[in-house]
Design a protein around this motif. Structure first.
Motif, short mmCIF file in Angstrom:
data_model
loop_
_atom_site.label_atom_id
_atom_site.label_comp_id
_atom_site.label_asym_id
_atom_site.label_seq_id
_atom_site.Cartn_x
_atom_site.Cartn_y
_atom_site.Cartn_z
N ARG A 75 6.23 10.14 3.37
CA ARG A 75 5.97 11.12 2.30
C ARG A 75 4.57 10.83 1.89
NH1 ARG A 75 9.72 9.61 -2.64
NH2 ARG A 75 7.83 8.35 -3.71
N VAL A 76 3.91 9.63 2.05
CA VAL A 76 2.58 9.31 1.83
C VAL A 76 1.65 10.05 2.77
CG1 VAL A 76 0.81 7.65 1.66
CG2 VAL A 76 2.88 7.21 0.52
N LEU A 77 2.09 10.22 3.84
CA LEU A 77 1.29 11.00 4.66
C LEU A 77 1.14 12.51 4.73
CD1 LEU A 77 1.98 9.00 8.21
CD2 LEU A 77 0.11 8.77 6.87
N ARG A 78 2.47 12.80 4.34
CA ARG A 78 2.75 14.48 4.11
C ARG A 78 1.75 14.75 2.81
NH1 ARG A 78 8.15 13.41 5.20
NH2 ARG A 78 8.75 13.76 3.19
N ALA A 126 0.75 -1.26 -0.12
CA ALA A 126 -0.09 -0.07 0.21
C ALA A 126 0.79 1.19 0.00
CB ALA A 126 -0.90 -0.16 1.29
N VAL A 127 1.82 1.20 0.86
CA VAL A 127 2.90 2.54 0.98
C VAL A 127 3.72 2.68 -0.37
CG1 VAL A 127 4.94 3.51 1.95
CG2 VAL A 127 2.99 2.46 3.40
N ARG A 128 4.10 1.58 -0.95
CA ARG A 128 4.95 1.94 -2.02
C ARG A 128 3.94 2.38 -3.35
NH1 ARG A 128 9.96 0.20 -1.71
NH2 ARG A 128 10.52 -1.16 -0.01
N LEU A 129 2.76 1.51 -3.35
CA LEU A 129 1.67 2.03 -4.55
C LEU A 129 1.25 3.38 -4.39
CD1 LEU A 129 -0.34 -0.89 -4.91
CD2 LEU A 129 1.09 -0.19 -6.64
N ALA A 130 1.35 3.96 -3.14
CA ALA A 130 0.71 5.23 -2.73
C ALA A 130 1.92 6.31 -2.91
CB ALA A 130 0.17 5.66 -1.35
N ALA A 131 3.17 5.86 -2.60
CA ALA A 131 4.16 6.75 -2.99
C ALA A 131 4.44 6.91 -4.58
CB ALA A 131 5.43 6.09 -2.50
N GLU A 132 4.09 5.85 -5.24
CA GLU A 132 4.14 6.11 -6.69
C GLU A 132 2.97 6.66 -7.48
OE1 GLU A 132 5.10 3.07 -10.59
OE2 GLU A 132 5.17 2.04 -8.32
N HIS A 133 2.08 6.43 -7.13
CA HIS A 133 0.84 6.91 -7.81
C HIS A 133 -0.02 7.93 -7.09
CE1 HIS A 133 1.50 3.66 -10.54
NE2 HIS A 133 1.57 2.75 -9.55
N GLY A 134 0.17 8.06 -5.70
CA GLY A 134 -0.76 8.93 -4.89
C GLY A 134 -2.06 7.99 -4.27
N ALA A 135 -2.14 8.34 -3.06
CA ALA A 135 -3.04 7.42 -2.09
C ALA A 135 -4.17 7.29 -2.73
CB ALA A 135 -3.07 7.96 -0.68
N LEU A 186 -5.05 11.22 5.59
CA LEU A 186 -4.17 10.14 6.05
C LEU A 186 -3.15 10.61 7.45
CD1 LEU A 186 -2.81 8.09 3.18
CD2 LEU A 186 -4.72 7.87 4.56
N LEU A 187 -2.64 11.83 7.23
CA LEU A 187 -2.06 12.47 8.49
C LEU A 187 -2.79 12.62 9.38
CD1 LEU A 187 0.94 13.42 8.90
CD2 LEU A 187 -0.03 15.73 8.34
N VAL A 188 -3.89 13.04 9.32
CA VAL A 188 -5.19 13.12 10.55
C VAL A 188 -5.40 11.74 10.98
CG1 VAL A 188 -7.55 13.87 11.19
CG2 VAL A 188 -6.15 15.28 9.79
N ARG A 189 -5.50 10.77 10.37
CA ARG A 189 -5.91 9.28 10.64
C ARG A 189 -4.68 8.99 11.37
NH1 ARG A 189 -9.99 6.28 8.18
NH2 ARG A 189 -10.30 4.24 8.64
N ASN A 190 -3.67 8.92 10.86
CA ASN A 190 -2.47 8.53 11.59
C ASN A 190 -2.09 9.13 12.83
OD1 ASN A 190 0.19 7.00 11.19
ND2 ASN A 190 1.16 9.32 11.72
N LEU A 191 -2.62 10.43 13.03
CA LEU A 191 -2.43 11.07 14.44
C LEU A 191 -3.64 10.45 15.29
CD1 LEU A 191 -1.45 13.62 16.38
CD2 LEU A 191 -3.12 15.02 15.27
N GLY A 192 -4.49 10.10 14.81
CA GLY A 192 -5.46 9.54 15.53
C GLY A 192 -5.10 8.06 16.25
#
Length: 256
Positions: free
Chosen positions: A120-123, A30-39, A128-134
């Motif tokens: 990078r994906v979270l930024r 998931a992280v690699r695909l999101a970094a390449e294509h956007g989440a 997703l950044l908000v979800r990660n904070l939760g």
């Protein structure tokens, strides 16, 4: 404290290790695909295919696509709490917590690229950044309860057996992965605030447990960030040890 561990994280039997490896493979895909294509451009089908599993298997581990970007290892924080509670009683809480975290992060150096991609994906995706904070807040709350429990165990012999893993907690007080979750989140996931066994009727943790849990989470985050910026200068283990040494010393000002 939101920990990213890999397929070979220590602990558990063969079945647990296989489950951990599958979850780690899905999260990494998931992280690699999101970094390449956007989440927003990544689908559950694409994640499952990249990890070599079915869509049905994906939903055995994650409630939604976005969880795969955030909930990298839903069991890591529980393993940290259990290791912390099982640490020798003579260890001060900060030292016991450092050892528990170090054991979970022992393969950190192999995760450098993935950690960088994850950041990078979270930024790039504020939701997703908000979800990660939760997720981090839920982890912190569960750790604060474990810290309070360990402190109580030092004063209350009745808590000693359960805190060290030698007693039996009330099964009705402990959420199980197969029981329905009244809060709407998968039991054991980071969307649910973890509550250590036997603490269902306890008061909220005091100031010290809350502060130590927050400090530990910050220490892990700062260690990872500092090391990712200069991986060729020091090992992650050295950075992590220095951070906790500074905390144990009371954060003295660096020598000029």
């Amino acid at each position: 404290m939101h920990i990213m561990t890999g397929k070979d994280a220590a602990g558990g039997g063969l079945r647990e290790r296989k489950k951990r490896a599958t979850r780690a493979a899905l999260a990494e895909a998931a992280v690699r695909l999101a970094a390449e294509h956007g989440a927003d451009q990544v689908t559950v089908e694409a994640i499952s295919a990249a990890a070599g599993v079915s869509v049905r298997t994906f939903f055995n581990y994650f409630d939604s696509r976005d969880d795969a970007f955030v909930v990298v290892d839903a069991d890591a924080s529980e393993r940290v709490r259990q290791a912390f509670l099982a640490a020798p009683p003579e260890l001060p809480p900060l030292e016991a917590l450092r050892e528990a975290l170090a054991a979970e992060l022992r393969e950190a150096e192999r995760q450098h690229e993935l950690w960088s991609l994850h950041a990078r994906v979270l930024r790039s995706a504020p939701h997703l950044l908000v979800r990660n904070l939760g997720a981090q807040m839920a982890d912190e709350s569960g750790l604060a309860e474990a810290i309070a429990r360990r402190i109580r165990a030092g004063d209350d012999p009745d808590d000693d057996a359960v805190a060290s893993g030698g007693g039996t907690a009330d099964p009705e007080a402990v959420p199980h992965r197969d029981q329905p979750d009244t809060a709407g989140a998968r039991p054991g996931s980071h969307l649910e605030t973890a509550r250590p066994e036997g603490d269902a009727d306890r008061a909220a943790p005091g100031l010290y447990p809350r502060l130590l849990a927050a400090v530990a989470g910050t220490a892990v985050r700062v260690s990872v960030q500092h090391w990712c910026e200069r991986p060729d200068e020091l090992s992650f283990a050295d950075v992590f040890r220095e951070v906790f040494d500074l905390l144990a010393a009371g954060l003295p000002a660096p020598a000029r």
